[in-house]
Design a protein around this motif. Structure first.
Motif: not given
Length: 145
Positions: A18-25, A28-33, A37-43, A99-100
């Motif tokens: 699955v592709q997602t972002r860390d802040e979708f877990f 971890q809502e406030t975490y920005r890698k 910040e402006n890239k797509g789903n990296y995780r 999100k996922f």
């Protein structure tokens, strides 16, 4: 649908990436890698278990020195003492959707790799392993241990 067919359908997404972002877990809502910040789903994450469409995910890493290599997948790694993720940033159970996003079936992990990840996440007597087992039991509707 027979019992055997239902059981197979329930296990179908195991190994799916699955592709997602860390802040979708959850939590971890406030975490920005930094730098993403402006890239797509990296995780990239993998489904290690599921129940009635609810997913249990483990995050994968590409370049962490703490990551352990997988048998069949050469690019991705996992962390031995990892958390399993069962809820999104809004407190809802994780499901495929906005999100996922499912990766193509070519990127699925083998059953052997999923078994290695599950063993690392769920076995042992550490508090983290117990919490992971309890999260999985909650998703499946079983009482916590």
């Amino acid at each position: 649908m027979t019992k055997k067919e239902r059981k197979a359908a329930d296990r179908e997404p195991v190994g799916r990436t699955v592709q997602t972002r860390d802040e979708f877990f959850e939590e971890q809502e406030t975490y920005r890698k930094p730098g993403y910040e402006n890239k797509g789903n990296y995780r990239k994450s993998v489904v290690v278990d599921s129940h009635n469409g609810d997913l249990i995910l483990v995050k994968l890493t590409m370049n962490s020195p703490k990551g352990e290599s997988l048998e069949d997948e050469k690019k991705s790694k996992y962390k031995k003492n990892t958390h399993v993720e069962t809820k999104d940033d809004e407190g809802n159970r994780i499901r495929f959707g906005k999100k996922f996003i499912k990766n193509s079936r070519k990127k699925n992990l083998s059953n052997r790799d999923v078994a290695i990840i599950k063993k690392a996440a769920f076995s042992g007597e550490s508090n983290r392993a117990k919490n992971n087992r309890n999260k999985a039991r909650e998703i499946k509707g079983r009482p916590k241990i």
